[in-house]
Motif scaffolding. Sequence first.
Motif, mmCIF file in Angstrom:
data_model
loop_
_atom_site.group_PDB
_atom_site.id
_atom_site.type_symbol
_atom_site.label_atom_id
_atom_site.label_comp_id
_atom_site.label_asym_id
_atom_site.label_seq_id
_atom_site.Cartn_x
_atom_site.Cartn_y
_atom_site.Cartn_z
ATOM 1 N N THR A 478 54.317 43.581 -41.554
ATOM 2 C CA THR A 478 53.246 43.349 -40.580
ATOM 3 C C THR A 478 53.445 44.148 -39.296
ATOM 4 O O THR A 478 52.487 44.377 -38.563
ATOM 5 N N ASN A 479 54.692 44.557 -39.020
ATOM 6 C CA ASN A 479 54.965 45.262 -37.767
ATOM 7 C C ASN A 479 55.302 46.734 -37.948
ATOM 8 O O ASN A 479 55.319 47.484 -36.981
ATOM 9 N N HIS A 480 55.601 47.174 -39.180
ATOM 10 C CA HIS A 480 56.064 48.536 -39.387
ATOM 11 C C HIS A 480 55.340 49.182 -40.567
ATOM 12 O O HIS A 480 54.946 48.512 -41.519
ATOM 13 N N ASN A 481 55.208 50.488 -40.475
ATOM 14 C CA ASN A 481 54.777 51.295 -41.613
ATOM 15 C C ASN A 481 55.512 52.625 -41.495
ATOM 16 O O ASN A 481 55.071 53.542 -40.817
ATOM 17 N N ILE A 482 56.669 52.699 -42.130
ATOM 18 C CA ILE A 482 57.524 53.877 -42.037
ATOM 19 C C ILE A 482 57.706 54.441 -43.430
ATOM 20 O O ILE A 482 58.149 53.742 -44.341
ATOM 21 N N GLN A 483 57.353 55.720 -43.601
ATOM 22 C CA GLN A 483 57.372 56.313 -44.929
ATOM 23 C C GLN A 483 58.108 57.646 -44.923
ATOM 24 O O GLN A 483 58.058 58.406 -43.962
ATOM 25 N N GLY A 484 58.821 57.881 -46.046
ATOM 26 C CA GLY A 484 59.423 59.181 -46.275
ATOM 27 C C GLY A 484 58.368 60.196 -46.686
ATOM 28 O O GLY A 484 57.179 59.899 -46.740
ATOM 29 N N ASN A 485 58.829 61.383 -46.991
ATOM 30 C CA ASN A 485 57.895 62.466 -47.300
ATOM 31 C C ASN A 485 58.547 63.387 -48.331
ATOM 32 O O ASN A 485 59.457 64.152 -48.006
ATOM 33 N N SER A 486 58.098 63.285 -49.573
ATOM 34 C CA SER A 486 58.676 64.101 -50.645
ATOM 35 C C SER A 486 58.301 65.570 -50.529
ATOM 36 O O SER A 486 58.824 66.404 -51.274
ATOM 37 N N GLU A 487 57.401 65.914 -49.595
ATOM 38 C CA GLU A 487 56.995 67.310 -49.417
ATOM 39 C C GLU A 487 57.736 67.990 -48.260
ATOM 40 O O GLU A 487 57.377 69.085 -47.842
ATOM 41 N N LEU A 488 58.757 67.347 -47.739
ATOM 42 C CA LEU A 488 59.548 67.969 -46.680
ATOM 43 C C LEU A 488 60.198 69.260 -47.175
ATOM 44 O O LEU A 488 60.526 69.396 -48.360
ATOM 45 N N VAL A 489 60.396 70.191 -46.263
ATOM 46 C CA VAL A 489 61.082 71.446 -46.585
ATOM 47 C C VAL A 489 62.389 71.502 -45.795
ATOM 48 O O VAL A 489 62.524 70.846 -44.753
ATOM 49 N N PRO A 490 63.377 72.250 -46.252
ATOM 50 C CA PRO A 490 64.648 72.351 -45.525
ATOM 51 C C PRO A 490 64.466 72.923 -44.123
ATOM 52 O O PRO A 490 63.602 73.778 -43.884
ATOM 53 N N GLU A 491 65.272 72.435 -43.195
ATOM 54 C CA GLU A 491 65.330 73.015 -41.854
ATOM 55 C C GLU A 491 66.091 74.336 -41.902
ATOM 56 O O GLU A 491 66.996 74.524 -42.716
ATOM 57 N N ASN A 492 65.735 75.238 -41.008
ATOM 58 C CA ASN A 492 66.431 76.516 -40.912
ATOM 59 C C ASN A 492 67.028 76.670 -39.525
ATOM 60 O O ASN A 492 66.427 76.263 -38.528
ATOM 61 N N SER A 493 68.205 77.270 -39.455
ATOM 62 C CA SER A 493 68.894 77.396 -38.177
ATOM 63 C C SER A 493 69.568 78.757 -38.064
ATOM 64 O O SER A 493 69.906 79.397 -39.071
ATOM 65 N N VAL A 535 45.294 53.661 -35.535
ATOM 66 C CA VAL A 535 44.451 52.555 -35.989
ATOM 67 C C VAL A 535 44.131 52.748 -37.467
ATOM 68 O O VAL A 535 43.996 53.881 -37.942
ATOM 69 N N PRO A 536 43.992 51.671 -38.220
ATOM 70 C CA PRO A 536 44.131 50.257 -37.805
ATOM 71 C C PRO A 536 45.593 49.826 -37.620
ATOM 72 O O PRO A 536 45.856 48.783 -37.046
ATOM 73 N N THR A 537 46.540 50.590 -38.150
ATOM 74 C CA THR A 537 47.959 50.271 -37.960
ATOM 75 C C THR A 537 48.681 51.516 -37.460
ATOM 76 O O THR A 537 48.212 52.645 -37.634
ATOM 77 N N MET A 538 49.825 51.308 -36.832
ATOM 78 C CA MET A 538 50.638 52.428 -36.365
ATOM 79 C C MET A 538 51.570 52.847 -37.493
ATOM 80 O O MET A 538 52.473 52.107 -37.893
ATOM 81 N N ASN A 539 51.326 54.032 -38.012
ATOM 82 C CA ASN A 539 52.088 54.543 -39.147
ATOM 83 C C ASN A 539 53.031 55.654 -38.695
ATOM 84 O O ASN A 539 52.650 56.515 -37.889
ATOM 85 N N TYR A 540 54.230 55.649 -39.239
ATOM 86 C CA TYR A 540 55.225 56.673 -38.945
ATOM 87 C C TYR A 540 55.645 57.348 -40.242
ATOM 88 O O TYR A 540 55.736 56.713 -41.300
ATOM 89 N N LYS A 541 55.946 58.640 -40.122
ATOM 90 C CA LYS A 541 56.294 59.406 -41.313
ATOM 91 C C LYS A 541 57.254 60.527 -40.931
ATOM 92 O O LYS A 541 57.191 61.073 -39.826
#
Length: 715
Positions: A478-493, A535-541
Amino acid sequence: MKYRITLFTAFLFCQVSFAQEKDTTAVNKLSEVVVTGQLGPQSIKKSVFNVRVISKEDIKQLAANNLSDVLNQYLNITIQNSGSDGRSTVSMFGLDSQYFKILVDNIPLVSDTGMGTNVDLTQVNLDDVERIEIIEGSMGVTHGANAVSGVLNIITKKTGAKDWEISATIQEETVGDEYALFDKGRHIQSLKVAHKFNENWFVNVGANHNNFAGFYDGRQGKDYNVNDGLRGYSWLPKQQFVGNALVGYQKDNFRIFYKFDYYGENVDYYNPILNPQDNYPFPETYYAKDKRFITNRFYQHLNSNGKLFSKLNYNVSVSYQKQQRDLEKFNYQLETQKEFDETRETFQSNKVFYSTGTLSNFFDDKKVDFQLGYELNDELGNASATSGTFFNEDKQLKDIEKRLKNYDFFTVAEINLSDKFSVRPGLRYSFQSVFDNQYASSLGLRYIFKKGLETRASIGKSYRTPNFNELYTYFVDTNHNIQGNSELVPENSTSYELSFKRSCYFDSGAQIANNLAVTYLDVNDRIDMVLTQVVPTMNYKYININKYKMWNISTTEQYKYKNWDSKIGVAVVGISQKLDLAALNVTSDDKFLYSLQLNSSVSYAIPKWNTLFALYYKYNGKQQQFVAGTDENGNAKFYLNEINPYSWMDASARKSFFKNKFEVTVGARNLFDIQSVQQIQNGGTGGVHSSGSSDLLLGYGRSYYLKLTYNLNFN
């Protein structure tokens, strides 16, 4: 600017004092031999990389049982502790443990969620360690993914000077001001036995038990039966069991060893909330819903190195590792002090098959050396539905199992254009099973000027692959919506380093050594958890969205004279981060924020007493970072948070008896009695990204220890 002037002045001291030498052709001491990032074992002076070494003597003087005990005093490294689960991880240059790789004999060490990264430092035992080698900056060519901020390589014992070497140790330590023989404090026992059958065969076995009884800090422990929230511990009790064995064989140019390590850990959580239980006609009793995290790690390493066709140098390692963390839930009856209704299942596990190998010495000309290498990594990660934070392809909350593979090939050349000038280019290409194929490259230069001034410069490109949590997290209530992301790409440095090293030797016996280094690191496509919907919920990804830049200037000065040995180091770190809230079109300021670190040590030996005194000090200056919050109108905004400065000091005295057979070490950790440091939020209210105004946990206060070691060595 004043920091830069101070560092530069300190480095010039050796240059000025060199003019005082009576003989400018003084013979240099034999240099330490290092292996990390090298084509083969070689002196530290010939290394193109700027290698830092923590010796076995340093480890003994600190009475260090695990990596956390040692790295607390290291410049540019910050230890991040958690009293709630007992974990300690490393942060270098402001980047967390996902960017720093920990190796054992050049093999990445498995953790719950990675290979060589996110390692709990308290789970790395140091009983059979010969030395620790650290290289700062990108090491992607030789050590692959995630070696962005640096690598730490633990070199273990593989031979012995005597036919029999037996060592038994007992160490008793307070936890803050708390100590009792069994249920308070820290209690360590270890036994090591090494046997050299002949010039060819060597065996080494060891066992260690570390009982951390927890830190009460005003709480009342597990058997407290009053329902007032005081049951349990501020730092959770932890039991650790370590067993290791090594069998080695060498003859002529052929060497082979097999190493096995077992690590077991129990971390107990005792719930402060008590539940009433009917006991009619007697007064009601209480039980608590407790849990226990059980970790088991198995490490196997088979290595062979030597010569092929009487010319080529080869070095091949094969390793299988498994780390599994189980969650055991149980009810604890306070009156009978017994557990009941136990359930146990695997919370998270990681199984890895790993192999790496190199082939070098292709040319007869010693001015040119060339190395070909490979790395194979097959990693199987598993997370249980009980964690409540992972999902499968159908977005169903249940057990998830994912396999990550990579097949890498790399090549490194070392070209000695003269006795003074060396060039080292390198390239790695990685075939990835989940992400696009990656590459890493590097170029290192070493030049020795007149009078022994060593100069090194390097540039390296590396990458970090997303971890299990970033890819597959799914946590919705009810308070959180936190999701991973299978489409992430590697970071480069990309990292750059320029360093200067100089040693001066005097007829009086005095020695002065200087090491000055300047580092710059740039990380693109940095993965972070961002707000994607309001809205309607605060989603994080998790998204590849942020940028990270860092520059560092540091110097270390060492002075030796007769029985005195002292070191002092200073580092200034500037960090620039660009943080983005995608859904709100709000971006943080990316200006550089600076912090200062200082460390020093001094030791004094009294040979006729067989005694050594040592004092270690580290200062961590104010740290700043931008965090997301909201203003008085509820609008998203970034605020500048500050972590107050703090200091850490350890002291010890070590004395040997009976021709070094019996050794006594007494000392104190955290002499300034630090437990936490305040984090100050300059305005706003906290959000998911912000810590608010709170205390950052650092330790459990001043503690004292007594370590007794008996050594029996004979032919």
